[in-house]
Scaffold this active site. Structure first.
Site, PDB file in Angstrom:
ATOM      1  N   SER A   1      72.099  13.504  24.722  1.00 17.92           N
ATOM      2  CA  SER A   1      73.129  14.541  24.786  1.00 17.92           C
ATOM      3  C   SER A   1      73.385  15.087  26.178  1.00 17.92           C
ATOM      4  O   SER A   1      74.486  15.567  26.460  1.00 17.92           O
ATOM      5  CB  SER A   1      72.752  15.704  23.857  1.00 17.92           C
ATOM      6  OG  SER A   1      71.530  16.288  24.250  1.00 17.92           O
TER       7      SER A   1
ATOM      8  N   HIS B   1      75.282  12.134  18.690  1.00 17.91           N
ATOM      9  CA  HIS B   1      76.374  11.998  19.652  1.00 17.91           C
ATOM     10  C   HIS B   1      76.995  10.602  19.659  1.00 17.91           C
ATOM     11  O   HIS B   1      77.912  10.345  20.438  1.00 17.91           O
ATOM     12  CB  HIS B   1      75.883  12.363  21.053  1.00 17.91           C
ATOM     13  CG  HIS B   1      75.475  13.786  21.188  1.00 17.91           C
ATOM     14  ND1 HIS B   1      76.336  14.785  21.585  1.00 17.91           N
ATOM     15  CD2 HIS B   1      74.282  14.402  20.953  1.00 17.91           C
ATOM     16  CE1 HIS B   1      75.703  15.949  21.597  1.00 17.91           C
ATOM     17  NE2 HIS B   1      74.449  15.743  21.215  1.00 17.91           N
TER      18      HIS B   1
ATOM     19  N   LYS C   1      79.588  17.521  15.266  1.00 18.65           N
ATOM     20  CA  LYS C   1      80.132  17.078  16.553  1.00 18.65           C
ATOM     21  C   LYS C   1      81.453  16.350  16.313  1.00 18.65           C
ATOM     22  O   LYS C   1      82.453  16.993  16.038  1.00 18.65           O
ATOM     23  CB  LYS C   1      79.078  16.287  17.301  1.00 18.65           C
ATOM     24  CG  LYS C   1      77.886  17.199  17.643  1.00 18.65           C
ATOM     25  CD  LYS C   1      76.770  16.513  18.350  1.00 18.65           C
ATOM     26  CE  LYS C   1      75.706  17.501  18.817  1.00 18.65           C
ATOM     27  NZ  LYS C   1      75.099  18.333  17.764  1.00 18.65           N
TER      28      LYS C   1
END
Length: 389
Positions: A176, A204, A235
């Site tokens: 990240s 991610h 996300k």
């Protein structure tokens, strides 16, 4: 209290003190921050779905049909048909037998590691893994062995030094703070060679990499080889929650043993409905993912040409390494004055001497706005002697 006051004062003196930035609007490429419109370059909203009208509509419908709260934990009164549909959707999306939804990605990592491992286990953990993985390892009571970041030679050397009767390799898929990708193909080879379990946190990677945006395991073609795929719904999926995807027997075990799952009130139906719709959009919208990667590659190239220290990545996470925490904070503050928000990431989130601006792009950013950002970054980069000028 005196020690706490000194600690806070010391953080402020060293550029490590953090303060909230309050948004007054939906989270898009531009947003209102404390009443000012700014270009938002620090969000994990990679595909720009947080303010998508389609997701708003399904949330409203879910509230009308199911209400606003879930009313209990999943094993009491908190399980809805929407939860079942989402778990089936995630399993199909990730190419696994089954899946289980947690309230956050953090709770998934902590709950899974502490449920699976105990003092008989040895866990081999990438040095740059997310804090939730580290906390889960420590909570489990297992022996924790950290290997150098993405260094497969160091991992194998430490496996030969420390492996026990039951062993696990755990890694982020996409890291990240650096935006780089774990070499999952090599990790799988080592796991097979030494008969070890594998766990990947793909928070991610989902929406960005792999077939239909399903993540890092798909990108490397190792979906069937990873025992546990962890992820988040907060996300690219633009909702809230975490999950584990894997074999059905593993999921059945977690339903009955993982404390962060058992003892938490379930996510509300509206959030689950949003996640379902977002995954559907991600699977179908290849153009959005492609635009994100093209924008990211162009933007990284421009920053490099200016002389910024940019880590090579294949993701929309672009770390501009500054080094000094105070200078990174000053750079971030200077950009905010110009209508650009990029967070300064400092220790302990990253190692001392590697403070940075963590730039993250959205598929919905406009080239015109990013050109303005580049111009302002170049000016202040020279002014603060971060780049030559």
């Amino acid at each position: 209290m005196e020690n706490i006051s000194k600690y806070v004062s010391n953080m402020k003196e060293n550029g490590l003190y953090r303060e909230f930035k309050y948004l007054n609007s939906g989270q898009g490429p531009k947003a209102l921050v404390e009443g000012r419109e700014i270009i938002l370059l620090g969000s994990n909203n990679y595909l720009g779905l947080c303010d998508d009208v389609r997701l708003k509509e399904v949330a409203i419908r879910a509230v009308k049909e199911y209400g606003v709260g879930s009313g209990g934990s999943r094993l009491t009164t908190g399980s809805y048909d929407l939860h079942k549909k989402l778990e089936e959707k995630i399993a199909n999306f990730k190419g696994t037998e089954d899946a289980l939804v947690f309230n956050t990605g953090y709770m998934a990592n902590v709950g899974i590691l502490s449920a699976l491992c105990d003092k008989k286990w040895v866990i081999f953990c990438d040095k740059y893994n997310h804090a939730s993985i580290i906390d889960g390892c420590l909570l489990s009571g297992a022996k924790l062995v950290r290997y150098r970041h993405c260094d497969m030679d160091d991992l194998e050397r430490k496996i030969n030094m420390y492996k026990g009767k039951v062993n696990l390799i755990v890694t982020d898929g996409v890291f990240s703070m650096d935006g780089d990708v774990a070499p999952l193909d090599h990790i799988v080879k080592l796991a097979k060679k030494y008969d070890m379990f594998t766990m990947v946190d793909d928070a991610h990677g989902v929406g960005v990499l792999g077939e239909k945006g399903s993540g890092t395991c798909s990108y490397f073609g190792v979906n069937k080889d990873i025992d546990m795929q962890i992820g988040t719904l907060s996300k690219a999926i633009a909702s809230i929650g975490g999950y584990v995807a894997g074999k059905k027997e593993m999921i059945d075990y977690m339903k009955n043993v993982s404390r962060s799952f058992i003892f938490s009130t379930a996510l509300p139906p509206a959030s689950i409905a949003v996640s379902l719709k977002a995954i559907e959009i991600i699977e179908k919208d290849k153009d959005r993912r492609q635009k994100l990667i093209e924008l990211s590659n162009w933007f990284k190239g421009e920053l490099k040409a200016m002389g910024f220290h940019i880590t090579d990545t294949i993701t929309p996470i672009i770390p501009a390494i500054i080094g000094d925490a105070k200078k990174a904070t000053l750079f971030s503050e200077s950009l905010l004055e110009e209508g650009i928000y990029v967070p300064a990431i400092r220790p302990p989130t990253v190692q001392k001497g590697t403070a940075r601006l963590r730039i993250s792009l959205m598929a919905t950013h406009r080239s015109k706005d990013l050109e303005y950002v580049l111009k302002v970054m170049q000016f202040h980069g020279k002014r603060l002697k971060i780049i030559e000028g």
